[in-house]
Design an enzyme around this catalytic site. Structure first.
Site, PDB file in Angstrom:
ATOM      1  N   ASP A 239       0.868  -1.176   0.000  1.00 23.02           N
ATOM      2  CA  ASP A 239       0.000   0.000   0.000  1.00 23.02           C
ATOM      3  C   ASP A 239       0.907   1.229   0.000  1.00 23.02           C
ATOM      4  O   ASP A 239       2.133   1.110  -0.199  1.00 23.02           O
ATOM      5  CB  ASP A 239      -0.988  -0.035   1.182  1.00 23.02           C
ATOM      6  CG  ASP A 239      -0.318   0.197   2.532  1.00 23.02           C
ATOM      7  OD1 ASP A 239       0.928   0.273   2.587  1.00 23.02           O
ATOM      8  OD2 ASP A 239      -1.048   0.301   3.543  1.00 23.02           O
TER       9      ASP A 239
ATOM     10  N   CYS B 252       3.288  -3.108   3.965  1.00 20.98           N
ATOM     11  CA  CYS B 252       2.454  -1.952   4.312  1.00 20.98           C
ATOM     12  C   CYS B 252       3.177  -1.198   5.419  1.00 20.98           C
ATOM     13  O   CYS B 252       4.384  -1.365   5.589  1.00 20.98           O
ATOM     14  CB  CYS B 252       1.032  -2.371   4.672  1.00 20.98           C
ATOM     15  SG  CYS B 252       0.846  -3.423   6.130  1.00 20.98           S
TER      16      CYS B 252
ATOM     17  N   HIS C 203      10.053 -24.172   8.678  1.00 21.06           N
ATOM     18  CA  HIS C 203       9.050 -24.864   9.500  1.00 21.06           C
ATOM     19  C   HIS C 203       7.625 -24.725   8.979  1.00 21.06           C
ATOM     20  O   HIS C 203       6.835 -25.655   9.108  1.00 21.06           O
ATOM     21  CB  HIS C 203       9.069 -24.315  10.943  1.00 21.06           C
ATOM     22  CG  HIS C 203      10.318 -24.630  11.695  1.00 21.06           C
ATOM     23  ND1 HIS C 203      10.361 -24.692  13.060  1.00 21.06           N
ATOM     24  CD2 HIS C 203      11.584 -24.886  11.266  1.00 21.06           C
ATOM     25  CE1 HIS C 203      11.605 -24.983  13.458  1.00 21.06           C
ATOM     26  NE2 HIS C 203      12.360 -25.095  12.380  1.00 21.06           N
TER      27      HIS C 203
HETATM   28  C1  RB5 Z   1      -1.794   2.753   6.536  1.00 23.60           C
HETATM   29  O1  RB5 Z   1      -1.791   3.959   7.219  1.00 23.60           O
HETATM   30  C2  RB5 Z   1      -1.563   1.603   7.486  1.00 23.60           C
HETATM   31  O2  RB5 Z   1      -2.664   1.413   8.281  1.00 23.60           O
HETATM   32  C3  RB5 Z   1      -1.212   0.339   6.719  1.00 23.60           C
HETATM   33  O3  RB5 Z   1      -0.084   0.581   5.930  1.00 23.60           O
HETATM   34  C4  RB5 Z   1      -0.872  -0.875   7.539  1.00 23.60           C
HETATM   35  O4  RB5 Z   1       0.087  -0.567   8.506  1.00 23.60           O
HETATM   36  C5  RB5 Z   1      -2.000  -1.625   8.057  1.00 23.60           C
HETATM   37  O5  RB5 Z   1      -1.850  -2.647   8.748  1.00 23.60           O
END
Ligand code: RB5
Length: 142
Positions: free
Chosen positions: A8, A65, A98
């Protein structure tokens, strides 16, 4: 080995460094997005990477993320996906040996690029042990 990678906005910048590193190592890696730093929803990209693994387009996946947590939660809902959230090298090695993990999740706000690349290298360079006890345990949830 074919790789699928997704992020993301929280993981977008680190993903660019990871893609460059994978290219230098000679891996074939497909980027399933996101493709810029605009705010977006991590489950969309988790689903795309998991689908690539399930349909055979990729052998292993990498999801990044902010924390790695949302990506790992989303990925582990998918049948056949064993996603491991790793922020250290020991876990990256152990989860391949594992758990036969097929997706590595990381948080770009947790680890710097140097450690992230070491974790990725360890994950990609480690094979599943194939031991009967590990296979038996994996079959409980796979
Ligand atoms: C985005 O702000 C954040 O919530 C996302 O990148 C992630 O950490 C979610 O688990």
């Amino acid at each position: 080995m074919k790789l699928a990678i997704g992020s993301d906005h929280g993981g977008f910048e680190l993903k660019q460094e990871v893609l460059q590193h994978l290219k230098e190592r000679g891996f074939e890696a497909t980027d399933y997005g996101c493709f810029d730093g605009k705010s977006c929803d991590y489950p969309i990209y988790s689903a795309k990477v998991c689908e690539a693994i399930k349909n055979g387009a990729a052998d292993l996946g990498i999801l990044i993320c902010g924390t790695g947590i949302g990506m790992s939660m989303a990925a582990n809902k998918e049948p056949g996906i064993r996603a491991a959230l790793c922020h250290d090298v020991f876990s990256a090695k152990a989860t391949r040996e594992h758990n036969d993990a097929n997706v590595l999740c990381m948080g770009a706000r947790v680890v710097g690029p140097g450690l992230a690349l070491m974790i990725i290298d360890t994950f990609l360079d480690t094979d599943f042990s194939g031991d009967e006890r590990h296979l038996r345990r994996i079959h409980y949830y796979s």
